[in-house]
Design a protein around this motif. Structure first.
Motif, PDB file in Angstrom:
ATOM      1  N   LYS A  80       0.879  -1.046  -0.048  1.00  0.00           N
ATOM      2  CA  LYS A  80      -0.085   0.126  -0.069  1.00  0.00           C
ATOM      3  C   LYS A  80       1.028   1.291   0.156  1.00  0.00           C
ATOM      4  N   SER A 135      -9.232   5.653  -2.628  1.00  0.00           N
ATOM      5  CA  SER A 135      -9.704   4.994  -1.693  1.00  0.00           C
ATOM      6  C   SER A 135      -9.445   5.811  -0.689  1.00  0.00           C
ATOM      7  N   GLY A 174      -8.469   6.215   2.475  1.00  0.00           N
ATOM      8  CA  GLY A 174      -7.207   6.318   3.120  1.00  0.00           C
ATOM      9  C   GLY A 174      -7.382   7.334   4.313  1.00  0.00           C
ATOM     10  N   GLU A 180     -16.946  -4.103   3.973  1.00  0.00           N
ATOM     11  CA  GLU A 180     -16.440  -4.228   5.263  1.00  0.00           C
ATOM     12  C   GLU A 180     -16.433  -5.701   5.927  1.00  0.00           C
ATOM     13  N   PRO A 181     -15.793  -6.126   6.581  1.00  0.00           N
ATOM     14  CA  PRO A 181     -15.837  -7.355   7.040  1.00  0.00           C
ATOM     15  C   PRO A 181     -17.207  -7.732   7.939  1.00  0.00           C
ATOM     16  N   TRP A 182     -17.987  -8.818   7.783  1.00  0.00           N
ATOM     17  CA  TRP A 182     -19.269  -8.847   8.542  1.00  0.00           C
ATOM     18  C   TRP A 182     -19.284 -10.616   8.669  1.00  0.00           C
ATOM     19  N   ILE A 201     -19.830  -9.724  -1.272  1.00  0.00           N
ATOM     20  CA  ILE A 201     -19.161  -9.302  -2.285  1.00  0.00           C
ATOM     21  C   ILE A 201     -17.959  -8.609  -1.605  1.00  0.00           C
ATOM     22  N   PHE A 202     -16.855  -9.125  -2.303  1.00  0.00           N
ATOM     23  CA  PHE A 202     -15.541  -8.561  -1.813  1.00  0.00           C
ATOM     24  C   PHE A 202     -14.699  -8.001  -2.943  1.00  0.00           C
ATOM     25  N   GLY A 203     -13.862  -6.789  -2.503  1.00  0.00           N
ATOM     26  CA  GLY A 203     -13.083  -6.069  -3.643  1.00  0.00           C
ATOM     27  C   GLY A 203     -12.283  -5.246  -2.863  1.00  0.00           C
ATOM     28  N   GLU A 217      -7.866  -0.789  -5.125  1.00  0.00           N
ATOM     29  CA  GLU A 217      -6.327  -1.039  -5.670  1.00  0.00           C
ATOM     30  C   GLU A 217      -6.304  -1.941  -6.844  1.00  0.00           C
ATOM     31  N   THR A 235      -2.769  -7.385   0.511  1.00  0.00           N
ATOM     32  CA  THR A 235      -4.065  -6.763   0.774  1.00  0.00           C
ATOM     33  C   THR A 235      -4.141  -6.498   2.238  1.00  0.00           C
ATOM     34  N   ILE A 249     -13.560 -12.871   4.694  1.00  0.00           N
ATOM     35  CA  ILE A 249     -12.420 -12.266   5.392  1.00  0.00           C
ATOM     36  C   ILE A 249     -13.043 -11.554   6.709  1.00  0.00           C
TER      37      ILE A 249
HETATM   38  P1  ADP Z   1     -10.877   1.835   1.381  1.00  0.00           P
HETATM   39  O1  ADP Z   1      -9.439   1.587   1.284  1.00  0.00           O
HETATM   40  O2  ADP Z   1     -11.127   3.195   0.857  1.00  0.00           O
HETATM   41  O3  ADP Z   1     -11.362   1.442   2.762  1.00  0.00           O
HETATM   42  P2  ADP Z   1     -11.640  -0.098  -0.222  1.00  0.00           P
HETATM   43  O4  ADP Z   1     -13.065  -0.568  -0.796  1.00  0.00           O
HETATM   44  O5  ADP Z   1     -10.520  -0.250  -1.435  1.00  0.00           O
HETATM   45  O6  ADP Z   1     -11.743   1.226   0.200  1.00  0.00           O
HETATM   46  O7  ADP Z   1     -11.394  -1.269   0.957  1.00  0.00           O
HETATM   47  C1  ADP Z   1     -10.979  -2.529   0.584  1.00  0.00           C
HETATM   48  C2  ADP Z   1     -10.777  -3.113   1.810  1.00  0.00           C
HETATM   49  O8  ADP Z   1     -12.270  -3.396   2.464  1.00  0.00           O
HETATM   50  C3  ADP Z   1     -10.617  -4.730   1.637  1.00  0.00           C
HETATM   51  O9  ADP Z   1      -9.123  -4.716   1.473  1.00  0.00           O
HETATM   52  C4  ADP Z   1     -11.100  -5.481   2.847  1.00  0.00           C
HETATM   53  O10 ADP Z   1     -10.216  -5.213   3.969  1.00  0.00           O
HETATM   54  C5  ADP Z   1     -12.364  -4.600   2.985  1.00  0.00           C
HETATM   55  N1  ADP Z   1     -13.373  -5.531   2.440  1.00  0.00           N
HETATM   56  C6  ADP Z   1     -14.013  -5.194   1.170  1.00  0.00           C
HETATM   57  N2  ADP Z   1     -15.150  -6.008   0.830  1.00  0.00           N
HETATM   58  C7  ADP Z   1     -15.146  -6.864   1.841  1.00  0.00           C
HETATM   59  C8  ADP Z   1     -16.069  -8.213   2.252  1.00  0.00           C
HETATM   60  N3  ADP Z   1     -16.954  -8.564   1.558  1.00  0.00           N
HETATM   61  N4  ADP Z   1     -15.681  -8.658   3.462  1.00  0.00           N
HETATM   62  C9  ADP Z   1     -14.828  -8.049   4.404  1.00  0.00           C
HETATM   63  N5  ADP Z   1     -13.784  -7.102   4.081  1.00  0.00           N
HETATM   64  C10 ADP Z   1     -13.960  -6.581   2.626  1.00  0.00           C
END
Ligand code: ADP
Ligand code: ZN
Length: 433
Positions: A66, A91, A93, A213-215, A234-236, A239, A300, A323
């Motif tokens: 990062k 992002s 940050g 976010e984690p859930w 849904i994860f992403g 970067e 990540t 996650i």
């Molecule tokens: P920012 O960096 O502004 O917070 P991002 O959307 O790029 O924005 O953040 C990505 C991070 O968010 C991931 O690396 C992870 O930690 C978390 N994240 C995204 N989706 C999920 C998910 N479905 N479950 C858990 N964590 C997630």
């Protein structure tokens, strides 16, 4: 138009791996040739793109951190001329400069495709009417989900976050069948719906795509039980692309990574060594065909585990565990490691506890103190001091037994813990660093 993009999730592994190898060789050459950052990084390690003969050779190549994105702010990792860049996101940050990410039109098309595959996997189609509750902003959530839903031909309502009552009205009046937002924002929407007398079960809403976010599984159960919808993960991350790097199918046995575009590895976060499938570690991702800002072996900080056995749904795509934690959101309280998700799993499901909580860490006389502030239902408040003390004691004991920390438990009145329409911050660390 009915999308057949989901067929890409079922190709045989040898075909998929041949495609990954071709794309990986291509992206290494592209990055080496057009991004001075990667030319320098590879030269420093004494590797050239030609050294990649098989997928596992990727371990010889440098990681991207990062901090590299911060240090090269804003355009230092771009590998195409500015004229080819059609979009910029950033992002959030929390400190200093944000991380800026750039996209060519082809990159956006790939992003739409993988997000679309996520929604198809969750059972959506062009028959769905969907409301996007992720923010439309520099944050990738809003635009990312929007493009993916459009790609499958769904009807998209670009609501954004922030106006929950209107969102509820839209759900009811416009026959909305799907919603995309953070899980915590959806729980807030559920509360608002209740407040205005809307029973979500009587609406057409059936699917929720929750991420960013984690859930926990417990939160999923809470959402499904109380709103009557299917809750998909849904994860992403910005970067790599944005939402839609991975998503879960109806089996809910991990999230399928769209590995024809995003190549995953799991490493030991301390040594950087690649770990075998089935071992927990830090998720590292390589973009296989992103042109504007290719990222190689991006760390990540998300902790997960990869499973290559075929899923019961028939998809051949690797599955990553949900996650639950990031290597950098671990709290160390008097030497004991603690993640917010552990607390969430333990307290959710206890009678009277609603899914809003925060962990407040202070340091008094060189000792770390943890306060867990848990919001409770009106019944608990009505049960008076005795009822509340009983619940607080029960939470205390559970945390002590399961995590080994003696925490101060305070119960918050309904609505007392701040709601937000984006990512919820569960930790308030007041210790002097
Ligand atoms: P920012 O960096 O502004 O917070 P991002 O959307 O790029 O924005 O953040 C990505 C991070 O968010 C991931 O690396 C992870 O930690 C978390 N994240 C995204 N989706 C999920 C998910 N479905 N479950 C858990 N964590 C997630
Ligand atoms: Zn599956």
């Amino acid at each position: 138009m009915i999308s057949d993009l989901h067929l890409k999730d079922f190709v045989s592994r040898p075909v998929l791996e041949a495609l990954q190898l071709r794309r990986m060789q291509f992206i290494l050459r592209h990055a080496y040739k057009h991004s001075p950052f990667y030319t320098k990084a590879m030269d420093k390690m004494g590797v050239k793109p030609e050294d990649l003969r098989q997928l596992s050779d990727l371990s010889k190549f440098p990681f991207t951190q990062k901090t590299d994105l911060r240090d090269t702010y804003p355009y230092g990792l771009n590998a195409v001329p500015q004229t080819e860049i059609v979009r910029i996101h950033a992002s959030s940050g929390t400190t200093g400069k944000p991380i800026v990410v750039t996209y060519t039109q082809d990159d956006l098309d790939i992003w739409s495709e993988t997000t679309a595959r996520c929604f198809l996997m969750g059972g959506c189609s062009n028959e769905d009417i969907t409301v996007i509750g992720y923010g439309y902003s520099l944050f990738t959530g809003g635009m990312g989900a929007h493009q993916g839903m459009e790609k499958i031909g769904a009807t998209v309502i670009p609501m954004g976050g922030g106006n929950s009552e209107k969102l509820c009205m839209m759900i009811q009046d416009l026959n909305v069948t799907a919603i995309c937002c953070t899980p915590s924002y959806f729980i807030h929407v559920m509360e608002v719906a209740e407040k205005i007398g809307l029973d979500l079960r009587t609406t057409k809403l059936r699917h929720g795509f929750f991420g960013a976010e984690p859930w926990t599984d417990e939160k999923r159960d809470f959402i499904e039980k109380n709103s009557g919808i299917h809750a998909h993960d849904i994860f992403g991350l910005s970067e790599i692309m944005g939402p839609g790097v991975a998503g879960d199918c109806e089996c809910h046995s991990g999230l399928h990574i769209f590995e024809d575009h995003y190549y995953p590895e799991i490493i030991d976060p301390d040594t950087g060594e690649v770990l075998p499938p089935g071992t927990e570690g830090e998720l590292v991702l390589t973009t296989l065909d992103k042109m504007a800002m290719p990222l190689l072996r991006y760390r990540t900080h998300d902790i997960s585990c990869l499973h290559y056995e075929k899923c019961e749904c028939g998809r051949t795509l690797v599955r990553m565990d949900r996650i639950r934690r990031r290597s950098d959101d671990m709290l160390i309280i008097r030497g004991v490691n603690l993640f917010p998700s552990q607390v969430e799993s333990l307290v959710m499901g206890m009678p009277g506890v609603v899914p809003h909580y925060e962990l407040i860490v202070t340091r008094e006389h060189a000792m770390d103190e943890l306060e867990i502030r848990v919001e409770v239902s009106p019944d608990v408040i009505a049960s008076g001091e005795e009822g509340q003390a009983k619940l607080a004691r029960a939470i205390h004991v559970k945390i002590k037994q399961m995590v080994g920390i003696s925490a101060k438990i305070s119960l918050a009145e309904p609505g007392a813990i701040a709601r937000c329409d984006g990512k919820t911050k569960h930790i308030i660390d007041k210790r002097q660093k």
